[in-house]
Design a protein around this motif. Structure first.
Motif, mmCIF file in Angstrom:
data_model
loop_
_atom_site.group_PDB
_atom_site.id
_atom_site.type_symbol
_atom_site.label_atom_id
_atom_site.label_comp_id
_atom_site.label_asym_id
_atom_site.label_seq_id
_atom_site.Cartn_x
_atom_site.Cartn_y
_atom_site.Cartn_z
ATOM 1 N N TYR A 198 36.805 34.965 39.600
ATOM 2 C CA TYR A 198 37.121 33.592 39.163
ATOM 3 C C TYR A 198 38.597 33.287 39.417
ATOM 4 O O TYR A 198 38.951 32.220 39.934
ATOM 5 C CB TYR A 198 36.777 33.380 37.677
ATOM 6 C CG TYR A 198 36.942 31.921 37.310
ATOM 7 C CD1 TYR A 198 35.882 31.028 37.455
ATOM 8 C CD2 TYR A 198 38.187 31.414 36.913
ATOM 9 C CE1 TYR A 198 36.047 29.676 37.196
ATOM 10 C CE2 TYR A 198 38.362 30.070 36.646
ATOM 11 C CZ TYR A 198 37.291 29.208 36.783
ATOM 12 O OH TYR A 198 37.466 27.874 36.532
ATOM 13 N N ILE A 199 39.472 34.266 39.053
ATOM 14 C CA ILE A 199 40.919 34.051 39.246
ATOM 15 C C ILE A 199 41.218 33.822 40.729
ATOM 16 O O ILE A 199 41.951 32.910 41.108
ATOM 17 C CB ILE A 199 41.729 35.249 38.686
ATOM 18 C CG1 ILE A 199 41.583 35.292 37.165
ATOM 19 C CG2 ILE A 199 43.203 35.165 39.087
ATOM 20 C CD1 ILE A 199 42.098 36.540 36.489
ATOM 21 N N LYS A 200 40.595 34.634 41.573
ATOM 22 C CA LYS A 200 40.814 34.483 43.026
ATOM 23 C C LYS A 200 40.418 33.062 43.469
ATOM 24 O O LYS A 200 41.161 32.384 44.180
ATOM 25 C CB LYS A 200 39.974 35.528 43.775
ATOM 26 C CG LYS A 200 40.188 35.447 45.260
ATOM 27 C CD LYS A 200 39.375 36.422 46.052
ATOM 28 C CE LYS A 200 39.631 36.125 47.529
ATOM 29 N NZ LYS A 200 38.509 36.402 48.370
ATOM 30 N N GLN A 201 39.247 32.614 43.019
ATOM 31 C CA GLN A 201 38.759 31.289 43.439
ATOM 32 C C GLN A 201 39.613 30.155 42.862
ATOM 33 O O GLN A 201 39.851 29.152 43.516
ATOM 34 C CB GLN A 201 37.307 31.103 42.992
ATOM 35 C CG GLN A 201 36.339 32.007 43.730
ATOM 36 C CD GLN A 201 34.878 31.665 43.446
ATOM 37 O OE1 GLN A 201 34.568 31.042 42.439
ATOM 38 N NE2 GLN A 201 33.989 32.091 44.319
ATOM 39 N N ALA A 202 40.048 30.346 41.594
ATOM 40 C CA ALA A 202 40.798 29.268 40.925
ATOM 41 C C ALA A 202 42.083 28.930 41.681
ATOM 42 O O ALA A 202 42.497 27.776 41.754
ATOM 43 C CB ALA A 202 41.115 29.679 39.485
ATOM 44 N N TYR A 203 42.706 29.974 42.279
ATOM 45 C CA TYR A 203 43.962 29.745 42.997
ATOM 46 C C TYR A 203 43.759 29.545 44.499
ATOM 47 O O TYR A 203 44.724 29.451 45.252
ATOM 48 C CB TYR A 203 44.941 30.901 42.746
ATOM 49 C CG TYR A 203 45.407 30.974 41.299
ATOM 50 C CD1 TYR A 203 45.869 29.844 40.627
ATOM 51 C CD2 TYR A 203 45.387 32.179 40.601
ATOM 52 C CE1 TYR A 203 46.284 29.907 39.305
ATOM 53 C CE2 TYR A 203 45.813 32.252 39.279
ATOM 54 C CZ TYR A 203 46.254 31.109 38.637
ATOM 55 O OH TYR A 203 46.667 31.172 37.333
ATOM 56 N N ASP A 204 42.508 29.505 44.929
ATOM 57 C CA ASP A 204 42.239 29.288 46.356
ATOM 58 C C ASP A 204 42.095 27.783 46.606
ATOM 59 O O ASP A 204 41.245 27.116 46.004
ATOM 60 C CB ASP A 204 40.941 30.021 46.746
ATOM 61 C CG ASP A 204 40.593 29.771 48.194
ATOM 62 O OD1 ASP A 204 41.187 30.445 49.047
ATOM 63 O OD2 ASP A 204 39.753 28.883 48.471
ATOM 64 N N SER A 205 42.945 27.251 47.507
ATOM 65 C CA SER A 205 43.006 25.788 47.636
ATOM 66 C C SER A 205 41.682 25.192 48.142
ATOM 67 O O SER A 205 41.270 24.116 47.699
ATOM 68 C CB SER A 205 44.171 25.381 48.540
ATOM 69 O OG SER A 205 43.988 25.959 49.793
ATOM 70 N N GLU A 206 40.994 25.884 49.049
ATOM 71 C CA GLU A 206 39.736 25.335 49.583
ATOM 72 C C GLU A 206 38.642 25.293 48.505
ATOM 73 O O GLU A 206 37.885 24.327 48.402
ATOM 74 C CB GLU A 206 39.242 26.191 50.774
ATOM 75 C CG GLU A 206 40.060 25.999 52.039
ATOM 76 C CD GLU A 206 40.133 24.539 52.463
ATOM 77 O OE1 GLU A 206 39.078 23.938 52.658
ATOM 78 O OE2 GLU A 206 41.252 23.996 52.569
ATOM 79 N N THR A 207 38.574 26.374 47.708
ATOM 80 C CA THR A 207 37.565 26.425 46.637
ATOM 81 C C THR A 207 37.857 25.342 45.597
ATOM 82 O O THR A 207 36.950 24.647 45.127
ATOM 83 C CB THR A 207 37.553 27.816 45.958
ATOM 84 O OG1 THR A 207 37.505 28.803 46.974
ATOM 85 C CG2 THR A 207 36.376 27.986 45.024
ATOM 86 N N ALA A 208 39.160 25.206 45.258
ATOM 87 C CA ALA A 208 39.554 24.209 44.263
ATOM 88 C C ALA A 208 39.249 22.800 44.774
ATOM 89 O O ALA A 208 38.788 21.932 44.015
ATOM 90 C CB ALA A 208 41.036 24.361 43.940
ATOM 91 N N LYS A 209 39.470 22.585 46.072
ATOM 92 C CA LYS A 209 39.211 21.261 46.658
ATOM 93 C C LYS A 209 37.711 20.937 46.587
ATOM 94 O O LYS A 209 37.324 19.827 46.193
ATOM 95 C CB LYS A 209 39.689 21.262 48.122
ATOM 96 C CG LYS A 209 39.553 19.962 48.853
ATOM 97 C CD LYS A 209 40.314 20.027 50.186
ATOM 98 C CE LYS A 209 40.049 18.804 51.013
ATOM 99 N NZ LYS A 209 38.894 18.898 51.888
ATOM 100 N N GLU A 210 36.893 21.925 46.915
ATOM 101 C CA GLU A 210 35.436 21.694 46.883
ATOM 102 C C GLU A 210 34.960 21.409 45.460
ATOM 103 O O GLU A 210 34.172 20.490 45.217
ATOM 104 C CB GLU A 210 34.699 22.906 47.457
ATOM 105 C CG GLU A 210 33.192 22.719 47.503
ATOM 106 C CD GLU A 210 32.506 23.848 48.252
ATOM 107 O OE1 GLU A 210 32.089 23.630 49.397
ATOM 108 O OE2 GLU A 210 32.392 24.966 47.687
ATOM 109 N N LEU A 211 35.479 22.197 44.511
ATOM 110 C CA LEU A 211 35.085 21.971 43.116
ATOM 111 C C LEU A 211 35.508 20.573 42.679
ATOM 112 O O LEU A 211 34.734 19.828 42.067
ATOM 113 C CB LEU A 211 35.715 23.038 42.196
ATOM 114 C CG LEU A 211 35.523 22.814 40.702
ATOM 115 C CD1 LEU A 211 34.047 22.871 40.322
ATOM 116 C CD2 LEU A 211 36.290 23.865 39.881
#
Ligand SMILES: Cc1cc2nc3c(=O)[nH]c(=O)nc-3n(C[C@H](O)[C@H](O)[C@H](O)COP(=O)(O)O)c2cc1C
Length: 373
Positions: A198-211
């Motif tokens: 979760y931490i990895k995804q939270a700080y990943d700009s592409e994942t955050a953009k999609e969410l």
């Protein structure tokens, strides 16, 4: 002097009452009016199709598209290519799991209205062929209630209540899934992998953009789009919802403060939990659909027994954490060829709560995805 004091007091009271009333009104649950009317379908079939749509889907993308032939009592279900999470779900794994969830929920809805149902998966077109035939005029209100009650619960569960631990353990044995209760070493492994992923995804700009694109950040946006993740879908209600909508927009949802808040929430969820269920299958589209069907079977049973469910896919979405999960949970079974072909597909956080709640029913209009022939 006394009169001035009285006026001041009345003014403060009026302002406070108005502010509290506004906060109460703004914090109320959003009601989405899904249009169930669709030309060529009678009221009963429309209701059944609506109930089917109360199925879970990742980010509430509702990725199903349906061709319906009422004269012949058949329909086909396939994946809508436009409704896919390209960043966290590049191989459409969750899209096909979600299709399975839809098919099982739809089946349940048909059964509740006295229909006999058969279905088979066509691997050449990645379509589910679904046949239905009315065999009884009896309606099963318990089954309908169970479909409406099932929902994703993102709250922290009651850690002092593990009374249903045994029940979940037995259910998983019967259904061929795995259960790891809070007092096992495997639980700690899953908890850590989920938190790290979760931490990895939270700080990943592409994942955050999609969410961020699937977040609904006002009642209006929720009512207009009828999909995605509203405040309620994230477990944010009442006054917290008012402040969440006031201070979050699609830009800030991609930022560090939002990520930090998400990490804190996830830690809370992982600490407030009775155990994890893992449902596994092979990786073909057919197997994923079957896994979605099996997951929904388990989920509906848990719903009936007032056991809350929250899918947490982060560790499965990230290959390095999925590999860790697979290696550390397989134990001595790694040499067994059958087991090693099985991939973890659904990871469900489960537990007990005081008030079970119900589905927020944020669902699209039927005519958006059903074509009647
Ligand atoms: C394949 C799949 C993966 C999901 N993964 C997550 C997840 O990682 N985190 C989460 O909070 N919810 C997850 N969910 C739950 C969805 O967000 C939820 O089903 C959707 O918002 C609809 O809400 P409902 O289940 O209350 O009807 C997942 C659901 C499915 C079917």
């Amino acid at each position: 002097m006394k009169k001035k004091l009285l006026i001041a007091l009345i003014t403060i009271t009026v302002v406070t009452v108005t502010a509290l009333t506004s906060l109460f009104i703004l914090g109320r649950k959003t009601n989405v009016n899904t249009n169930k009317n669709i030309q060529g379908l009678n009221e009963e079939l429309s209701e059944i199709m609506y109930l089917g749509s109360l199925a879970p889907s990742s980010h509430n993308i509702q990725c199903w598209q349906i061709e319906l032939y009422p004269e012949e009592g058949k329909l086909t279900v396939s994946a809508d290519p436009e409704r896919k999470l390209d960043v966290v779900d590049p191989h459409a794994r969750e899209q096909f799991l979600s299709l399975g969830c839809y098919i099982r929920t739809l089946e349940e809805a048909f059964l509740a209205y006295g229909y006999n149902v058969t279905y088979s998966y066509d691997e050449s077109s990645d379509t589910m062929n679904f046949n239905y035939k009315k065999i009884s005029d009896k309606t099963d209100s318990n089954t309908i209630a169970r479909i409406k009650k099932r929902h994703t619960d993102k709250r922290s569960f009651d850690i002092n209540d593990s009374s249903k631990n045994e029940y979940v353990s037995k259910l998983c044995k019967v259904t061929g899934s795995e259960y790891y209760s809070f007092d096992t070493k495997e639980f700690a492994i899953i908890k850590k992998a989920t938190s790290d992923a979760y931490i990895k995804q939270a700080y990943d700009s592409e994942t955050a953009k999609e969410l961020s694109e699937w977040l609904r950040l006002s009642d209006k946006e929720t009512k207009d789009k009828k999909d995605g993740l509203s405040a309620e879908q994230l477990g944010i209600t009442g006054i917290k919802k008012v402040f969440y909508y006031l201070f979050t927009n699609h830009e800030t949802a991609k930022g560090k403060t939002f990520a930090d808040q998400g990490i804190a929430n996830t830690e809370n969820q992982l600490s407030g939990c009775m155990g994890f269920i893992i449902v596994s299958s092979g990786d073909s589209k057919k197997e994923l659909v079957e896994c979605g069907i099996k997951t929904t079977d388990i989920w509906l049973d848990l719903t009936e027994n007032n056991i809350s469910v929250h899918p947490m896919s982060y560790a499965i979405e990230e290959s390095e954490y999925k590999a860790t999960l697979k290696a550390q949970l397989a134990g001595s079974d790694t040499n067994n060829e059958d087991v090693s072909k099985q991939e973890p597909q659904m990871l469900l956080r489960v537990g007990c709560v005081k008030n079970y709640g119900e589905n927020n029913a944020i669902r699209r209009d039927l005519q958006d995805y059903i074509k009647v022939h």
